[in-house]
Design an enzyme around this catalytic site. Structure first.
Site, PDB file in Angstrom:
ATOM      1  N   GLN A 103       0.847  -1.102  -0.020  1.00  0.00           N
ATOM      2  CA  GLN A 103       0.035  -0.021  -0.130  1.00  0.00           C
ATOM      3  C   GLN A 103       1.039   1.261   0.068  1.00  0.00           C
ATOM      4  OE1 GLN A 103      -3.571  -0.485   2.755  1.00  0.00           O
ATOM      5  NE2 GLN A 103      -1.928  -1.610   3.608  1.00  0.00           N
ATOM      6  N   HIS A 123      -1.389   1.375  -4.388  1.00  0.00           N
ATOM      7  CA  HIS A 123      -1.821   2.711  -4.034  1.00  0.00           C
ATOM      8  C   HIS A 123      -1.091   3.799  -5.008  1.00  0.00           C
ATOM      9  CE1 HIS A 123      -4.068   1.542  -0.357  1.00  0.00           C
ATOM     10  NE2 HIS A 123      -4.768   1.256  -1.242  1.00  0.00           N
ATOM     11  N   CYS A 131      -0.318  13.018 -15.446  1.00  0.00           N
ATOM     12  CA  CYS A 131      -1.425  14.285 -15.997  1.00  0.00           C
ATOM     13  C   CYS A 131      -2.754  13.405 -16.044  1.00  0.00           C
ATOM     14  CB  CYS A 131      -1.070  14.393 -17.422  1.00  0.00           C
ATOM     15  SG  CYS A 131      -2.357  15.524 -18.100  1.00  0.00           S
ATOM     16  N   SER A 198      -2.727  -1.161   9.140  1.00  0.00           N
ATOM     17  CA  SER A 198      -3.987  -1.135  10.244  1.00  0.00           C
ATOM     18  C   SER A 198      -4.830  -1.793   9.861  1.00  0.00           C
ATOM     19  CB  SER A 198      -4.404   0.122  10.450  1.00  0.00           C
ATOM     20  OG  SER A 198      -4.632   0.926   9.305  1.00  0.00           O
TER      21      SER A 198
HETATM   22  P1  NAD Z   1      -2.013   3.036   8.738  1.00  0.00           P
HETATM   23  O1  NAD Z   1      -1.159   4.223   8.927  1.00  0.00           O
HETATM   24  O2  NAD Z   1      -3.438   2.823   8.524  1.00  0.00           O
HETATM   25  O3  NAD Z   1      -1.418   2.126   9.721  1.00  0.00           O
HETATM   26  C1  NAD Z   1      -0.074   1.801   9.978  1.00  0.00           C
HETATM   27  C2  NAD Z   1      -0.134   0.675  10.984  1.00  0.00           C
HETATM   28  O4  NAD Z   1       1.335   0.332  11.283  1.00  0.00           O
HETATM   29  C3  NAD Z   1      -0.499   1.111  12.386  1.00  0.00           C
HETATM   30  O5  NAD Z   1      -1.542   0.266  12.731  1.00  0.00           O
HETATM   31  C4  NAD Z   1       0.601   1.132  13.475  1.00  0.00           C
HETATM   32  O6  NAD Z   1       0.278   0.517  14.695  1.00  0.00           O
HETATM   33  C5  NAD Z   1       1.500   0.172  12.566  1.00  0.00           C
HETATM   34  N1  NAD Z   1       3.095   0.848  13.028  1.00  0.00           N
HETATM   35  C6  NAD Z   1       3.603   1.898  12.789  1.00  0.00           C
HETATM   36  N2  NAD Z   1       4.776   1.819  12.886  1.00  0.00           N
HETATM   37  C7  NAD Z   1       5.263   0.315  13.088  1.00  0.00           C
HETATM   38  C8  NAD Z   1       6.250  -0.188  13.101  1.00  0.00           C
HETATM   39  N3  NAD Z   1       7.530   0.330  13.292  1.00  0.00           N
HETATM   40  N4  NAD Z   1       6.457  -1.423  13.283  1.00  0.00           N
HETATM   41  C9  NAD Z   1       5.014  -2.264  13.165  1.00  0.00           C
HETATM   42  N5  NAD Z   1       3.789  -1.436  12.993  1.00  0.00           N
HETATM   43  C10 NAD Z   1       4.040  -0.375  13.038  1.00  0.00           C
HETATM   44  O7  NAD Z   1      -1.366   2.694   7.174  1.00  0.00           O
HETATM   45  P2  NAD Z   1      -1.834   1.513   6.083  1.00  0.00           P
HETATM   46  O8  NAD Z   1      -2.498   0.432   6.686  1.00  0.00           O
HETATM   47  O9  NAD Z   1      -0.831   1.400   5.264  1.00  0.00           O
HETATM   48  O10 NAD Z   1      -2.953   2.336   5.395  1.00  0.00           O
HETATM   49  C11 NAD Z   1      -2.668   3.863   5.171  1.00  0.00           C
HETATM   50  C12 NAD Z   1      -2.581   4.316   3.907  1.00  0.00           C
HETATM   51  O11 NAD Z   1      -1.421   5.058   4.161  1.00  0.00           O
HETATM   52  C13 NAD Z   1      -2.366   3.289   2.772  1.00  0.00           C
HETATM   53  O12 NAD Z   1      -3.171   3.752   1.731  1.00  0.00           O
HETATM   54  C14 NAD Z   1      -0.718   4.066   2.186  1.00  0.00           C
HETATM   55  O13 NAD Z   1      -0.883   4.284   0.964  1.00  0.00           O
HETATM   56  C15 NAD Z   1      -0.657   5.492   2.830  1.00  0.00           C
HETATM   57  N6  NAD Z   1       0.455   5.636   3.427  1.00  0.00           N
HETATM   58  C16 NAD Z   1       1.783   5.265   2.840  1.00  0.00           C
HETATM   59  C17 NAD Z   1       2.891   5.475   3.275  1.00  0.00           C
HETATM   60  C18 NAD Z   1       4.088   5.270   2.764  1.00  0.00           C
HETATM   61  O14 NAD Z   1       3.978   5.002   1.724  1.00  0.00           O
HETATM   62  N7  NAD Z   1       5.332   5.057   3.456  1.00  0.00           N
HETATM   63  C19 NAD Z   1       2.939   6.428   4.325  1.00  0.00           C
HETATM   64  C20 NAD Z   1       1.678   7.061   5.102  1.00  0.00           C
HETATM   65  C21 NAD Z   1       0.302   6.634   4.369  1.00  0.00           C
END
Ligand code: NAD
Length: 259
Positions: A103, A123, A131, A198
């Site tokens: 994701q 994603h 564009c 999450s």
């Molecule tokens: P989320 O933010 O909903 O959940 C992140 C989860 O990771 C949380 O439940 C948290 O407990 C856990 N977490 C945080 N740090 C951790 C660690 N060091 N070790 C283990 N667990 C840890 O993220 P999601 O489920 O990926 O969904 C959210 C959306 O966020 C996705 O669609 C994604 O595209 C986008 N997103 C991406 C990035 C990225 O590319 N790095 C960053 C932020 C959001």
């Protein structure tokens, strides 16, 4: 916890098709904030500001979007893969990874060494801009240069269409090929390992269920509990980086591969 990590390693060794499903939690240890943790993106911004409909609706919204996206891009650009990404890339080299369904939009699986054909970016990616009218693709850095020079909501050189980072925003259609491929791989795998998600963002969050329904073992590695922990064969609450590094160590031991 050690026993659980060892168990997961054994499953990886015996599996024929292991899928890793990664989320923002895998990249927090690389300095990229996730959405839902304290201090994450949702603490600082209104999710509405990320909605695709709003991006389409007005120049003011687009300017605000680009301002947020620029702030969010900085840590992504600087980020280096952590031990979790590196362990996943190593699993591919060992021939123990069918694919990564991610994701994440940060490109860190590639920086870690996973190959293009083994990573499904559900994603999209923040590394490119596209564009919305003619689909022309730009390098993100090229467009960020324009922002630095004062453009607030850049437009396509060829057709004048709206430019947007090549990520999937809330309300935007999922990429068809990637989504189909991800469902397909989820249904075929025998081991499905969630790392740092999450599991609330749909349709991505339905993939562990598909894997489980088709008979795969389900492993969830996440710092906080998820709604799907009860149906997992193993749920591990801890840091993704150290968990994946330990699992890799056990896998190598089992396979008789040196460090
Ligand atoms: P989320 O933010 O909903 O959940 C992140 C989860 O990771 C949380 O439940 C948290 O407990 C856990 N977490 C945080 N740090 C951790 C660690 N060091 N070790 C283990 N667990 C840890 O993220 P999601 O489920 O990926 O969904 C959210 C959306 O966020 C996705 O669609 C994604 O595209 C986008 N997103 C991406 C990035 C990225 O590319 N790095 C960053 C932020 C959001």
């Amino acid at each position: 916890m050690e026993d659980k990590l060892k168990q997961v390693a054994q499953w990886i060794v015996t599996s024929k098709r292991a899928v890793v499903f990664s989320g923002a939690g895998l990249s927090t240890e690389s300095g990229i904030p996730d959405f839902r943790s304290p201090g994450g993106v949702w603490d600082r911004y209104n999710p509405e500001d990320f909605a695709f409909q709003n991006f389409l609706a007005s120049e003011t919204s687009r300017e605000r979007y680009w301002q947020m996206a620029t702030e969010f891009y900085e840590p992504i650009k600087m980020a280096q893969p952590n031990q979790g990404h590196l362990a996943i890339a190593e699993l591919e080299k060992l021939g123990k990874l069918d694919c990564v369904i991610t994701q994440n939009i940060d490109g860190l699986h590639f920086k870690a060494g996973n190959s293009e054909e083994r990573v499904i970016q559900l994603h999209g990616t923040a590394i490119f801009v596209s564009c919305l009218s003619c689909r022309k693709r730009y390098n993100r850095d090229e467009i960020q240069e324009r922002i630095i020079k004062g453009q607030k909501a850049p437009r396509c050189d060829d057709c004048g269409g709206l430019l947007k980072p090549a990520t999937i925003s809330f309300g935007q259609s999922m990429p068809e090929r990637e989504t189909q491929e991800a469902y397909h791989r989820s249904s075929l795998c025998d081991l499905f390992i969630v790392v740092g998600s999450s599991l609330v963002v749909q349709p991505a969050a339905s993939m562990p269920l598909v894997a489980k329904r088709y008979g795969a073992r389900l492993v969830i590695i996440n710092r906080d509990p998820t709604h799907y922990d009860d149906m997992a064969d193993v749920a591990i609450h801890g840091q993704a980086g150290s968990a994946m590094a330990t699992i890799l160590e056990h896998v190598k031991k089992e396979l008789g591969v040196g460090k």
